[in-house]
Each structure stands twice: as structure tokens, then as C-alpha cells.
Design an enzyme around this catalytic site. Structure first.
Site, PDB file in Angstrom:
ATOM      1  N   HIS A   1      -0.082 -10.111  -7.327  1.00 25.85           N
ATOM      2  CA  HIS A   1       0.046  -8.881  -8.100  1.00 25.85           C
ATOM      3  C   HIS A   1       1.474  -8.799  -8.635  1.00 25.85           C
ATOM      4  CE1 HIS A   1       2.067  -7.406  -4.508  1.00 25.85           C
ATOM      5  NE2 HIS A   1       0.976  -7.633  -3.792  1.00 25.85           N
ATOM      6  N   HIS A  58       4.456  -9.744  -6.361  1.00 30.21           N
ATOM      7  CA  HIS A  58       4.744 -11.180  -6.250  1.00 30.21           C
ATOM      8  C   HIS A  58       5.476 -11.684  -7.493  1.00 30.21           C
ATOM      9  CE1 HIS A  58       1.062 -10.928  -3.574  1.00 30.21           C
ATOM     10  NE2 HIS A  58       1.939 -11.509  -2.777  1.00 30.21           N
ATOM     11  N   GLY A 105       9.339 -10.071  -0.081  1.00 31.18           N
ATOM     12  CA  GLY A 105       9.264  -8.674  -0.481  1.00 31.18           C
ATOM     13  C   GLY A 105       9.561  -7.721   0.659  1.00 31.18           C
ATOM     14  N   VAL A 129       7.375  -3.094  -4.974  1.00 25.81           N
ATOM     15  CA  VAL A 129       6.860  -2.709  -6.287  1.00 25.81           C
ATOM     16  C   VAL A 129       5.651  -1.808  -6.054  1.00 25.81           C
ATOM     17  CG1 VAL A 129       5.849  -3.530  -8.452  1.00 25.81           C
ATOM     18  CG2 VAL A 129       7.697  -4.825  -7.362  1.00 25.81           C
TER      19      VAL A 129
END
Length: 280
Positions: free
Chosen positions: A34, A37, A147, A176
């Protein structure tokens, strides 16, 4: 973009590039990619000559067989996204390629094993340590990108890099989120449309705890606010809510210096386990 499925082929491709003095960035993933990434891919491209993305659903880090069985596999779509993002090399090995024999080496990450993900997913970080060590050895990157959503995993990998002296820079990238605040996650695909709307309560709860702390409330007051929030949303089964040091993930008894306090949460919604965090 080139796709490789064996260690030998990937090493040969990287070796030919390394001879030219190119820097290498690695983005380890389990696929079902998504925008979160892709933000890691963008960061790697900005800082390195060559970007490698691994796609491997690592069985050794799943302590729940049902979770492993339900994890989405979308290699063709993932490769299309990576090619559009300008990724250079994709490594998508089979389980047999990564684990030709059952691994006997084990990792233990000390106090990180006793809190949050470590406490509720025994053996999980051993599996993370195994696969990340393999990827670092196979790719030998100059930089690796992870992340913030998996904040405790970042702490584990940081310990791995330090204790095993991997010669690379570990870079943590911000979460995100969707426009409505939901943290992007591959597991969001498993939510029903109704659950997808309910999932917003995770971020809303974190925001409520953040407000309590930033207006002078205590740690206990923030935890009370979280518990009250989920009592009003019984579709969730709250697994944990912790306020911890953002680097060590150990609990704190008061708000720390800016950028060093993490609010971490995990909850089950239907058959899907969701995690999120905020760093204050």
C-alpha cells in the site's frame, strides 16, 4: 525492474551493481503493498542508487496459524506498484528458498520480549530476527527502511543491527494514514466494509489519550480514557494500550521529552488484529 526468486540470482545481480560503487537500499515487506510501503521505496530511491524490495510472508514470525493463512498474497499487483514507483529489484523467494531446513537458531531480544507485541505474540520477534538477519546477509544494504506502524519491530531490528554489527543505517519512516486517519496496513484488506468504518476507533482512541496527556493529564488518566472509549465500542477486544519510551518500548510513568513518548495500541476487530501508535 527485475524480479528474482532465488538468493543466488539476487546476489549475482547486486554484486554486478556493487562493483560500480552503487549504494543499496532495502525495503523488507510481506507484500500486499500500500502507500505506506511505497513511501519507504520513495525514501530509499532518494538516498540510494539502487533500491531492493523483498516480498516474503515469513512463516516463522506468525504465532497464529490462522493469521498466517489469512495473510494476503498479491505478488502480481505488488510488482506493478513497485515498477510504477521506480523500484529496481524485487526479491520474492519461496519459503523453501529462505528456509531450506527448519531453523534451529533462536533470538531473544531481552526486555522487548516482555511487553506489548513480545508479551502477546510469543516467538514473533524470533521469527523477525531470523528473516531480517537473512535479508541483511543476502542483500548487504547500506540502508534499510522500516515503517513506524510496527514500532516495536523497529526497536528489535535496531537491537539486531547493534548486537550483530550489521554495517548499515536503519531508517524509521512515519506512519502513512488514510484520509480518515486509519493507519495503512496490509491486514486492512481483511476487514468487512462495516469493520473498516469501525476500525477508525483505534486512531480516535489514541488521539483521545494524546489530548489527555498534552493537557496535563496523567498516564493513568490516559489509560482510563482508552478503556472508557472501548467500553463504548464493544466490537473491539482491546489487547493492550501502553505508554512507553519510543526507543526502548519500556513503560513510562509520565510524558517524556517531545518525540520520545509512544502511545501503542493493539485490538481485535472481528477476525483481524490491528495495531497503531502515536509518538508525542
Amino acid at each position: 525492474m527485475h524480479l528474482y526468486k532465488t538468493i543466488a540470482d539476487l546476489r549475482q545481480a547486486i554484486s554486478s551493481q556493487r562493483k560500480n560503487g552503487l549504494s543499496i537500499g532495502l525495503v523488507p515487506t510481506m507484500g500486499a503493498l500500500h502507500a505506506g510501503h511505497l513511501s519507504l521505496i520513495d525514501a530509499s530511491k532518494a538516498q540510494n542508487d539502487l533500491t531492493v524490495c523483498s516480498i516474503f510472508v515469513n512463516p516463522t514470525q506468525f504465532n497464529n496459524p490462522d493469521d498466517l493463512a489469512r495473510y494476503p498474497h498479491t505478488l502480481e499487483a505488488d510488482c506493478a506498484l513497485l515498477e510504477a514507483a521506480g523500484c529496481d529489484l524485487v526479491f520474492a523467494p519461496s519459503v523453501e528458498e529462505i528456509y531450506p531446513t527448519s531453523p534451529v537458531l533462536t533470538f531473544h531480544f531481552g526486555e522487548l520480549e516482555t511487553v506489548m507485541e513480545g508479551a502477546f505474540r510469543p516467538g514473533h520477534f524470533n521469527g523477525v530476527g531470523l528473516v531480517v538477519s537473512k535479508l541483511f546477509n543476502i542483500v548487504q544494504p547500506d540502508r534499510a527502511y522500516f515503517g513506524q506502524k510496527d514500532l516495536q519491530q523497529v526497536a528489535v531490528v535496531k537491537r539486531l543491527v547493534r548486537d550483530l554489527s550489521f554495517p548499515l543505517e536503519l531508517i524509521r519512516m512515519p506512519i502513512v494514514r488514510e484520509e480518515d486517519g486509519l493507519a495503512m496496513s496490509s491486514r486492512n484488506r481483511n476487514l468487512t466494509p462495516d469493520e473498516r468504518q469501525q476500525a477508525l476507533e483505534l486512531y480516535r482512541a489514541l488521539s483521545k489519550a494524546q489530548e489527555v496527556l498534552q493537557t496535563g493529564g496523567t498516564i493513568e488518566a490516559a489509560k482510563t480514557a482508552i478503556n472508557e472509549h472501548f467500553r463504548a465500542h464493544p466490537a473491539f477486544r482491546l489487547e493492550y494500550f501502553e505508554i512507553a519510551n519510543a526507543d526502548t518500548l519500556q513503560p513510562v510513568d509520565q510524558l517524556q521529552a517531545p518525540g520520545t513518548t509512544a502511545l501503542c495500541i493493539a485490538a481485535h476487530l472481528g477476525k483481524t488484529r490491528l495495531i497503531d501508535n502515536l509518538i508525542l
